[in-house]
Scaffold this motif. Structure first.
Motif, PDB file in Angstrom:
ATOM      1  N   LEU A 112     -59.880 -28.218  11.712  1.00 52.51           N
ATOM      2  CA  LEU A 112     -59.613 -27.103  12.632  1.00 52.51           C
ATOM      3  C   LEU A 112     -60.752 -26.974  13.624  1.00 52.51           C
ATOM      4  O   LEU A 112     -61.876 -27.420  13.364  1.00 52.51           O
ATOM      5  CB  LEU A 112     -59.508 -25.783  11.861  1.00 52.51           C
ATOM      6  CG  LEU A 112     -58.390 -25.631  10.825  1.00 52.51           C
ATOM      7  CD1 LEU A 112     -58.531 -24.279  10.124  1.00 52.51           C
ATOM      8  CD2 LEU A 112     -57.016 -25.738  11.474  1.00 52.51           C
ATOM      9  N   SER A 113     -60.481 -26.320  14.755  1.00 53.27           N
ATOM     10  CA  SER A 113     -61.544 -26.105  15.746  1.00 53.27           C
ATOM     11  C   SER A 113     -62.526 -25.066  15.191  1.00 53.27           C
ATOM     12  O   SER A 113     -62.193 -24.289  14.289  1.00 53.27           O
ATOM     13  CB  SER A 113     -60.951 -25.584  17.054  1.00 53.27           C
ATOM     14  OG  SER A 113     -60.450 -24.283  16.852  1.00 53.27           O
ATOM     15  N   GLU A 121     -63.517 -22.422  16.627  1.00 55.10           N
ATOM     16  CA  GLU A 121     -63.012 -21.062  16.905  1.00 55.10           C
ATOM     17  C   GLU A 121     -62.013 -20.633  15.827  1.00 55.10           C
ATOM     18  O   GLU A 121     -62.044 -19.502  15.345  1.00 55.10           O
ATOM     19  CB  GLU A 121     -62.303 -20.996  18.274  1.00 55.10           C
ATOM     20  CG  GLU A 121     -63.206 -21.196  19.487  1.00 55.10           C
ATOM     21  CD  GLU A 121     -63.721 -22.627  19.636  1.00 55.10           C
ATOM     22  OE1 GLU A 121     -62.967 -23.573  19.286  1.00 55.10           O
ATOM     23  OE2 GLU A 121     -64.885 -22.812  20.071  1.00 55.10           O
ATOM     24  N   GLU A 122     -61.119 -21.567  15.469  1.00 54.08           N
ATOM     25  CA  GLU A 122     -60.115 -21.257  14.447  1.00 54.08           C
ATOM     26  C   GLU A 122     -60.790 -21.012  13.093  1.00 54.08           C
ATOM     27  O   GLU A 122     -60.399 -20.114  12.342  1.00 54.08           O
ATOM     28  CB  GLU A 122     -59.107 -22.423  14.368  1.00 54.08           C
ATOM     29  CG  GLU A 122     -57.959 -22.235  13.396  1.00 54.08           C
ATOM     30  CD  GLU A 122     -56.964 -21.130  13.767  1.00 54.08           C
ATOM     31  OE1 GLU A 122     -57.181 -20.428  14.764  1.00 54.08           O
ATOM     32  OE2 GLU A 122     -55.987 -20.970  13.006  1.00 54.08           O
ATOM     33  N   ARG A 142     -62.217 -17.622  13.104  1.00 54.23           N
ATOM     34  CA  ARG A 142     -61.154 -16.621  13.016  1.00 54.23           C
ATOM     35  C   ARG A 142     -60.665 -16.464  11.566  1.00 54.23           C
ATOM     36  O   ARG A 142     -60.555 -15.355  11.060  1.00 54.23           O
ATOM     37  CB  ARG A 142     -59.982 -17.016  13.926  1.00 54.23           C
ATOM     38  CG  ARG A 142     -58.933 -15.915  14.099  1.00 54.23           C
ATOM     39  CD  ARG A 142     -57.729 -16.385  14.904  1.00 54.23           C
ATOM     40  NE  ARG A 142     -56.902 -17.361  14.189  1.00 54.23           N
ATOM     41  CZ  ARG A 142     -56.067 -17.071  13.200  1.00 54.23           C
ATOM     42  NH1 ARG A 142     -55.908 -15.821  12.809  1.00 54.23           N
ATOM     43  NH2 ARG A 142     -55.373 -18.020  12.597  1.00 54.23           N
TER      44      ARG A 142
END
Ligand code: BG6
Ligand code: MG
Length: 215
Positions: free
Chosen positions: A63-64, A66-67, A70
Motif C-alpha cells: 500500500l502507499s 498515505e494509505e 490512514r
C-alpha cells in the motif's frame, strides 16, 4: 545488585494486548486476512507502523504510505474505543500492590511502553503515581526490539542498565531488554519468551523473594 524494575504496559500490567489484537484483526479482515494469535505475537511490543508493515507482509499486500497512515489511524481509533470501555479494575490482579511493595522496598519503578496511548491507559487505570518514570512511544525513535526505550527509562531513573530488571510479554521486548544489558522476566509462555532470564505465567507471580533468589 538490582536497583530498578521496568515494566512494559500492554500485556504486563493490563490486558490491553487483547484490544490491540482485536483492532488489528478487524483491520486485517478488511484486507481478506485472518490474523491468527500466533501471527499476533509478532506484533507485540513493536510500534504501530511496524505492526502494520508486518501484517501487510503476511498478506503479501503493498500500500502507499498515505494509505498506510490512514488505516493505522483507523486501527488506533478502534483501539481507543476499546480503551474507553476499560475500567480501572482491569489492571491485572495483584499488580497495583506489587508496584507499591517494590517501591516500599527501596527499588525504583519505571514504565516503558512502545504505545503512544500509554499515558491514556495509565490515567484510565489511575496508576500515574505508582512510577518513578514513564517512557512511551512518543519519546523514542526506535521501538522494541531496539533497546532505546529501556535505556531511556534507566537514564530517567538514574540507574545503571545492568542494575535493572525488565518485565515483558513480547519477544521483541525481551530482545530489547537483553540488548540494553538488563535482566528480563518474561510474562507468558516459555515457548515464546524463552530468551528471558526467567519466565512466569502472570506478572504478580513474581515476588521480591524471587528477585533476591534469581538475580
Ligand atoms: C505496544 C504493544 O505496547 O504498543 C503493541 O505491545 C502496539 O502491540 C504498540 O502496536 C504501539 O501502540 P500504539 O498504542 O502506539 O498504537
Ligand atoms: Mg507488551
Amino acid at each position: 545488585m538490582i536497583k530498578a524494575i521496568i515494566f512494559d504496559l500492554d500485556g504486563v500490567i493490563v490486558d490491553t494486548a487483547q484490544y490491540h489484537y482485536l483492532a488489528w484483526k478487524r483491520l486485517a479482515k478488511e484486507y481478506g486476512l485472518d490474523l491468527t494469535l500466533d501471527q499476533n505475537e509478532l506484533l507485540k511490543g513493536v510500534s504501530r507502523m511496524r505492526s502494520l508493515e508486518i501484517i501487510l507482509d503476511l498478506g503479501g499486500i503493498s500500500l502507499s504510505k498515505e494509505e498506510m497512515e490512514r488505516i493505522a489511524n483507523k486501527k488506533n481509533g478502534w483501539f481507543v474505543e476499546y480503551l474507553n470501555e476499560m475500567t480501572p479494575e482491569e489492571i491485572f490482579p495483584g499488580v497495583r500492590d506489587m508496584l507499591r511493595s517494590i517501591r516500599a522496598n527501596g527499588l525504583r519503578v519505571a514504565l516503558a511502553s512502545s504505545s503512544k496511548n500509554a499515558n491514556k491507559v495509565v490515567r484510565l487505570l489511575n496508576i500515574e503515581n505508582e512510577f518513578d518514570a514513564i517512557v512511551d512511544g512518543t519519546m523514542i525513535v526506535n521501538s522494541k526490539p531496539d533497546p532505546e526505550i529501556f535505556l531511556l527509562a534507566a537514564k530517567k531513573l538514574s540507574v545503571d542498565p545492568a542494575s535493572c530488571v525488565v518485565f515483558e510479554d513480547a519477544e521483541a521486548g525481551v530482545e530489547a531488554a537483553l540488548a540494553a544489558g538488563m535482566k528480563c522476566v518474561g510474562v507468558g509462555s516459555a515457548e515464546q519468551l524463552g530468551k528471558a532470564n526467567l519466565v512466569i505465567a502472570k506478572t504478580a507471580d513474581f515476588t521480591l523473594q524471587t528477585l533476591n533468589s534469581e538475580f
